[in-house]
Design an enzyme around this catalytic site. Structure first.
Site, PDB file in Angstrom:
ATOM      1  N   THR A   1      37.792  42.139  38.268  1.00 32.06           N
ATOM      2  CA  THR A   1      38.675  43.338  39.260  1.00 32.06           C
ATOM      3  C   THR A   1      37.125  45.144  38.828  1.00 32.06           C
ATOM      4  O   THR A   1      37.535  45.465  39.924  1.00 32.06           O
ATOM      5  CB  THR A   1      39.407  43.311  38.366  1.00 32.06           C
ATOM      6  N   SER A   2      36.516  44.628  37.922  1.00 35.43           N
ATOM      7  CA  SER A   2      35.723  46.029  37.682  1.00 35.43           C
ATOM      8  C   SER A   2      35.073  46.103  38.603  1.00 35.43           C
ATOM      9  O   SER A   2      33.940  47.161  38.847  1.00 35.43           O
ATOM     10  CB  SER A   2      35.031  45.898  36.351  1.00 35.43           C
TER      11      SER A   2
ATOM     12  N   GLY B   1      40.148  37.725  38.147  1.00 32.38           N
ATOM     13  CA  GLY B   1      39.445  38.108  36.718  1.00 32.38           C
ATOM     14  C   GLY B   1      39.484  39.814  36.584  1.00 32.38           C
ATOM     15  O   GLY B   1      39.469  40.655  37.628  1.00 32.38           O
ATOM     16  N   CYS B   2      39.320  39.597  35.357  1.00 34.74           N
ATOM     17  CA  CYS B   2      39.016  41.018  35.238  1.00 34.74           C
ATOM     18  C   CYS B   2      37.777  41.309  35.434  1.00 34.74           C
ATOM     19  O   CYS B   2      37.734  42.558  35.905  1.00 34.74           O
ATOM     20  CB  CYS B   2      39.189  41.338  33.326  1.00 34.74           C
ATOM     21  N   TYR B   3      36.449  40.594  34.572  1.00 39.71           N
ATOM     22  CA  TYR B   3      35.324  41.334  35.594  1.00 39.71           C
ATOM     23  C   TYR B   3      34.945  41.271  37.033  1.00 39.71           C
ATOM     24  O   TYR B   3      34.915  42.628  37.417  1.00 39.71           O
ATOM     25  CB  TYR B   3      34.142  40.314  35.143  1.00 39.71           C
TER      26      TYR B   3
END
Length: 248
Positions: free
Chosen positions: A89-90, A85-87
């Site tokens: 990954t960060s 997911g995007c979150y």
């Protein structure tokens, strides 16, 4: 029949659709899923967080949670590749090396993330029709956002200690991008320099992960229209605490 003529399948579909496709896939097919169908290693966790039964339990063990900078060449051994997911990954890119090397404490990690509204999908205006998306900032999924599951699942692989973190996502008046701020306490004798050295060494051969000089205040503008993750480590007023900034 069409799967006989396909080598690679990319799916960015509603939850459950890639599972159905995987049931019909051929040995020659590689399925790369951009949704959440194979992110979790237990079907029970998928039911808990996504409120639906997994339709391809037999294929879960044939899949890999594929954060490329972390798993490396292991990806070649799997025909089902699950994109994080995007979150997460960060969050995972800055935290995994530090937890693996025992440079930070894992009993009280605070994660504050902000997303552009495109992350909510095509139905964002219906979903948030009572919010002014272009001029307001709002928290959502507090304590129970689905991405908690993959963050916890992944971080637990790198520590035997009790893991405690709090993750709060926010919707911001920008179209695209993720900006994450992580508050963590360093372990004994570690400081901003040792943290930066480990991150730089860990990602020295990874072209999409950029480690900034210390205390640099980065922004999503630094990564817009790129595949990069920009990471910055900043001092706080407490010598025992560091603030990590991450943008994708």
């Amino acid at each position: 029949k069409y799967l006989n003529d396909v080598d690679i399948i990319f799916t960015a579909l509603p939850n459950g659709e890639a599972q159905e496709i995987s049931n019909s896939s051929k040995p020659k097919n590689t399925l790369i899923d951009l949704a959440a169908d194979f992110r979790l290693e237990k079907a029970s966790n998928y039911l808990k967080w996504y409120k639906q039964k997994h339709k391809s339990i037999k294929n879960i063990k044939k899949s890999i949670y594929a954060l490329p900078e972390i798993i490396g060449k292991k990806v070649k051994n799997f025909n089902i590749i699950s994109c994080p997911g995007c979150y997460p990954t960060s969050i995972l890119l800055p935290l995994i090396p530090l937890i693996q090397k025992k440079l930070i404490r894992v009993d009280n990690i605070l994660i504050d993330s902000k997303s552009g509204y495109s992350g909510a999908g095509r139905g964002v205006h219906k979903k948030y029709k009572n919010k002014n998306l272009y001029e307001s900032l709002s928290a959502y999924g507090v304590g129970f956002h689905r991405h908690n599951s993959e963050i916890e699942q992944t971080l637990r692989k790198y520590t035997k200690k009790k893991l405690v973190f709090n993750f709060t996502p926010h919707l911001t008046p920008m179209f695209r991008g993720i900006f994450t701020t992580i508050y963590c306490n360093v372990t004994e004798k570690n400081n901003i320099n040792s943290i930066l050295n480990v991150l730089k060494k860990f990602y020295k051969n990874e072209i999409f992960v950029k480690i900034s000089k210390k205390n640099l205040l980065i922004s999503t503008n630094d990564v817009i229209n790129t595949n990069n993750c920009q990471i910055s480590v900043c001092e706080s007023k407490s010598k025992k605490q560091l603030i990590i900034l991450s943008a994708i």
